[in-house]
Scaffold this active site. Structure first.
Site, PDB file in Angstrom:
ATOM      1  N   ASP A  14       0.878  -1.159   0.000  1.00 29.78           N
ATOM      2  CA  ASP A  14       0.000   0.000   0.000  1.00 29.78           C
ATOM      3  C   ASP A  14       0.928   1.225   0.000  1.00 29.78           C
ATOM      4  O   ASP A  14       2.135   1.083   0.244  1.00 29.78           O
ATOM      5  CB  ASP A  14      -0.866  -0.040   1.264  1.00 29.78           C
ATOM      6  CG  ASP A  14      -1.694   1.209   1.431  1.00 29.78           C
ATOM      7  OD1 ASP A  14      -2.304   1.655   0.441  1.00 29.78           O
ATOM      8  OD2 ASP A  14      -1.740   1.746   2.556  1.00 29.78           O
ATOM      9  N   ASP A  16      -0.228   5.067   1.090  1.00 29.33           N
ATOM     10  CA  ASP A  16      -0.517   6.028   2.175  1.00 29.33           C
ATOM     11  C   ASP A  16      -0.564   5.347   3.537  1.00 29.33           C
ATOM     12  O   ASP A  16      -1.346   4.419   3.747  1.00 29.33           O
ATOM     13  CB  ASP A  16      -1.850   6.739   1.906  1.00 29.33           C
ATOM     14  CG  ASP A  16      -1.752   7.672   0.720  1.00 29.33           C
ATOM     15  OD1 ASP A  16      -1.268   8.802   0.909  1.00 29.33           O
ATOM     16  OD2 ASP A  16      -2.138   7.267  -0.402  1.00 29.33           O
ATOM     17  N   ASP A 172      -1.901  -0.790   5.987  1.00 34.18           N
ATOM     18  CA  ASP A 172      -1.988  -0.131   7.295  1.00 34.18           C
ATOM     19  C   ASP A 172      -3.419   0.089   7.770  1.00 34.18           C
ATOM     20  O   ASP A 172      -3.620   0.506   8.905  1.00 34.18           O
ATOM     21  CB  ASP A 172      -1.300   1.240   7.251  1.00 34.18           C
ATOM     22  CG  ASP A 172      -2.077   2.214   6.389  1.00 34.18           C
ATOM     23  OD1 ASP A 172      -2.231   1.940   5.183  1.00 34.18           O
ATOM     24  OD2 ASP A 172      -2.581   3.216   6.930  1.00 34.18           O
TER      25      ASP A 172
HETATM   26 MG   LIG Z   1      -2.962   2.955   3.597  1.00 36.26          MG
END
Ligand SMILES: [Mg+2]
Length: 225
Positions: A14, A16, A172
């Site tokens: 991922d 961000d 995340d």
């Molecule tokens: Mg993310």
């Protein structure tokens, strides 16, 4: 472990909040606008959009609704400037570069799957000097649906030429973990300051930081999990 490691041909990151902590700056930039207008930014609504898009909660529209008037352009421009200033102050999150190096040393392919735009992701990866480490990147402008739908992962697997069973995802946020799992990948969750209190239980393995393990150790944990 040995068998499992041999199966793995790609790692999909991922962006961000995983490669770069953009989540705290984006949240903080909006929090400042809300506070300047004497309003609360509801965190339980905010987290709906972390790892996804503003389709589920639009902070500007929500605040304008609360205030009963549109926000002036200068307020919106200043919010973007604050976000940019805080994002530019961030470094690549701990352990990310080592995992990229480990993956390359193991002959694995590397991908990025992001609910953000290609311009945003490519721009930051280039600025951070790691854009050319990735073999494939798929962003929200490449697919019909952002995370938590599986489209981004399906698209990046296709581009990398690997099966879901041959790749692992590192995420995340709950939206990101769900997208990876829906696409059939094994998923490692590494929460940040915004996602630390959220339910990442759908991930196969959860760690506090990528800096805590080598890639070989991470594959071993996934194999055991
Ligand atoms: Mg993310």
């Amino acid at each position: 472990m040995a068998t499992f490691s041999r199966l793995i041909r790609a790692i999909v990151f991922d962006f961000d909040g995983l490669i770069l902590d953009t989540e705290e700056p984006v949240y903080r930039s909006w929090l400042e606008v809300y506070q300047a207008h004497g309003e609360d930014l509801p965190f339980e609504r905010w987290v709906q959009i972390v790892g996804s898009t503003t389709a589920g909660f639009h902070p500007q529209h929500h605040l304008e609704e609360r205030l009963g008037r549109p926000l002036p352009k200068e307020v919106l421009d200043r919010r973007i400037d604050r976000r940019t200033e805080m994002v530019l102050a961030q470094k690549v999150l701990p352990g990310v570069v080592r995992h990229i190096d480990d993956a390359k040393a193991m002959g694995l392919k590397l991908g990025v799957a992001s609910s953000s735009t290609t311009v945003w992701v490519r721009g930051h990866l280039a600025r951070l000097g790691i854009l050319d480490r990735f073999d494939c990147m798929r962003c929200r402008d490449d697919v019909a649906n952002a995370k938590p739908e599986p489209d981004l992962y399906i698209a990046v697997l296709d581009c990398l030429g690997v099966l879901a069973s041959e790749a692992i995802a590192i995420e995340d946020s709950p939206n990101g973990v769900l997208a990876a799992k829906r696409a059939g990948l094994r998923c490692v969750a590494i929460p940040n300051s915004i996602t630390a209190g959220l339910d990442l239980g759908q991930a196969d393995v959860q760690l506090a930081s990528l800096a805590d393990v080598t890639l070989a150790e991470l594959l071993s944990k996934l194999s055991a999990g």
